[in-house]
Write an enzyme that holds these catalytic residues in place. Structure first.
Site, mmCIF file in Angstrom:
data_model
loop_
_atom_site.group_PDB
_atom_site.id
_atom_site.type_symbol
_atom_site.label_atom_id
_atom_site.label_comp_id
_atom_site.label_asym_id
_atom_site.label_seq_id
_atom_site.Cartn_x
_atom_site.Cartn_y
_atom_site.Cartn_z
ATOM 1 N N ASP A 16 -4.501 -14.295 -35.762
ATOM 2 C CA ASP A 16 -4.022 -13.391 -36.761
ATOM 3 C C ASP A 16 -2.559 -14.092 -37.007
ATOM 4 O O ASP A 16 -1.835 -14.248 -36.029
ATOM 5 C CB ASP A 16 -3.789 -12.038 -36.269
ATOM 6 C CG ASP A 16 -3.074 -11.142 -37.288
ATOM 7 O OD1 ASP A 16 -2.369 -11.753 -38.323
ATOM 8 O OD2 ASP A 16 -2.989 -9.923 -37.328
ATOM 9 N N TRP A 68 -0.554 -5.053 -33.019
ATOM 10 C CA TRP A 68 -1.532 -5.614 -34.079
ATOM 11 C C TRP A 68 -2.848 -6.117 -33.164
ATOM 12 O O TRP A 68 -3.942 -6.033 -33.642
ATOM 13 C CB TRP A 68 -0.957 -6.491 -34.936
ATOM 14 C CG TRP A 68 -0.017 -5.995 -35.967
ATOM 15 C CD1 TRP A 68 1.272 -6.414 -35.935
ATOM 16 C CD2 TRP A 68 -0.309 -5.040 -36.940
ATOM 17 N NE1 TRP A 68 1.828 -5.570 -37.029
ATOM 18 C CE2 TRP A 68 0.762 -4.626 -37.558
ATOM 19 C CE3 TRP A 68 -1.444 -4.268 -36.986
ATOM 20 C CZ2 TRP A 68 1.150 -3.758 -38.426
ATOM 21 C CZ3 TRP A 68 -1.179 -3.249 -38.121
ATOM 22 C CH2 TRP A 68 -0.032 -2.943 -38.856
ATOM 23 N N LYS A 99 3.621 -10.645 -45.629
ATOM 24 C CA LYS A 99 4.943 -10.944 -44.752
ATOM 25 C C LYS A 99 5.462 -12.116 -45.357
ATOM 26 O O LYS A 99 6.732 -12.425 -45.494
ATOM 27 C CB LYS A 99 4.468 -11.288 -43.391
ATOM 28 C CG LYS A 99 3.522 -10.117 -42.737
ATOM 29 C CD LYS A 99 4.281 -8.553 -42.535
ATOM 30 C CE LYS A 99 3.393 -7.706 -42.638
ATOM 31 N NZ LYS A 99 2.496 -7.436 -41.466
#
Ligand SMILES: *Cc1c(COP(=O)(O)O)cnc(C)c1O
Length: 362
Positions: free
Chosen positions: A171, A101, A195
């Site tokens: 993030d 990511w 998530k």
């Protein structure tokens, strides 16, 4: 109806009480005679939903008044572009690449400016967090970027990098609300909610007000300007209304659980059960350096890297009601994601199942 123990990395498990409440309110939200899916985003009733969600998130994370909270669409991945578009003033940012990511964010930022990779753990399949105490931070960097918890590889920053005074951007898609955060350490925090918070379709951006600018390059899409979204209180266009409503219910649930300090204790207990077992198992082993282990995502493999045995494990676990344990293709093996909503009992039962599997297949 039998609910399974869902170890999916995302979209992932949500608190059962939240799902039940959403079900109860499905046809008639608080006497409005409508579902939240059906109502105008300009209505008073929806305005209360989004305002309350923001207030509860602010309470939970103790977000200072000089930070804006934006409820947006496009997922975490769209922020990989929006962040450089909005925050690059000098056109320079430094990236600490600790997983896929972060790597994607770094690659995307290269379209908009100079994106420097100043540290990486790719040499060992991202199984550790590099030493970030004295990195070659660029003198003109507008910000330093991290992915705080690496969903795929199961590592997490236990200590923030020394940014030498530069703005930190994080993030937090896979560990938001899992433990207390000092928001002031960051210029911007963002998270895709699927998530640890809600259904896919919402991304939340928490950004310091002075970073919201109007003097952006002409090419920046109106929708991707934080200014547009901040000025309209996330209602520039139709927001992901139903998703925001579920996020709001989850924020209340986290409050009921005792807030972020209590969540951290709950998550540490769960993770310890699993890591303690892995550390003494003769069959399974965690893939991450001990000091950098995530509380949320626990990848593990068989000690002999036996793909057939791993496939057998995943299959039998699924049949026993422990689902989505197959590891990410880049790591292989297994991964148990044990987000906030996973009860301790789910982890205890998984470990019992693993012990039994180990005995039977020794
Ligand atoms: C899942 C995930 C993403 C991608 O989220 P999308 O909403 O699918 O774009 C980004 N970062 C992290 C840390 C993630 O876990």
């Amino acid at each position: 109806m039998a609910r399974v123990y869902n170890f999916s990395a995302g979209p992932s498990i949500l608190p059962e009480v939240v799902l039940k409440q959403a079900a109860e309110e499905m046809l008639d939200y608080k006497g409005s005679g409508q579902s939240v899916m059906e109502m105008s985003h300009r209505s008073k009733v929806f305005d209360d939903i989004i305002k309350e969600a923001e207030k509860d998130l602010r309470d939970l994370m103790k977000i200072p008044d000089n930070y804006k909270v934006l409820f947006l669409q496009g997922g975490a991945s769209q922020q990989f572009a929006a962040i450089p578009m909005n925050l690059m003033k000098n056109g320079v940012a430094d990236f600490i690449v600790t997983g896929q990511w972060a790597k994607k964010a770094w690659q995307e930022a290269q379209k908009y400016g100079k994106a420097n990779k100043i540290a990486s753990s790719e040499d060992k399949t991202f199984s550790y967090i590099p030493d970030c105490s004295d990195l070659p931070i660029s003198e003109d960097a507008d910000y330093v970027y991290i992915c705080h918890n690496n969903t795929i590889y199961g590592t997490t920053f236990k200590e923030l990098p020394n940014t030498k005074g530069k703005l930190l951007v994080a993030d937090m898609s896979s560990d938001i609300l899992s433990q207390p955060v000092n928001v002031e350490d960051y210029g911007l925090i963002f998270f895709g909610v699927q998530k640890n918070v809600g259904p896919a379709g919402v991304v939340v951006v928490i950004v310091r007000e002075d970073l919201i600018r109007d003097d952006l390059p002409e090419y920046v899409p109106t929708m991707l300007k934080y200014k547009t979204q901040a000025d309209a209180d996330s209602l520039y266009n139709t927001p992901p209304c139903y998703g925001i409503y579920i996020c709001g219910l989850v924020f209340k649930w986290v409050k009921d659980m005792g807030g972020l300090s209590a969540m951290k204790i709950h998550n540490e207990k769960k993770a310890k059960i699993l890591y303690d077992y892995l550390d003494q198992s003769k069959m399974f082993v965690g893939t991450v350096v001990e000091k950098d282990r995530s509380l949320m995502n626990v990848p593990f493999v068989t000690r002999t890297h036996d793909a057939d045995l791993e496939a057998k494990f995943v299959k039998e676990a699924t049949e026993a009601g422990f689902v989505n344990l197959k590891g990410h293709r880049s790591v292989g093996g297994m991964r148990a994601s044990i987000y906030n909503a996973m009860p301790i009992e789910g982890v205890e039962k998984l470990v019992e199942f693993m012990k039994k599997f180990e005995e039977e297949n020794a």
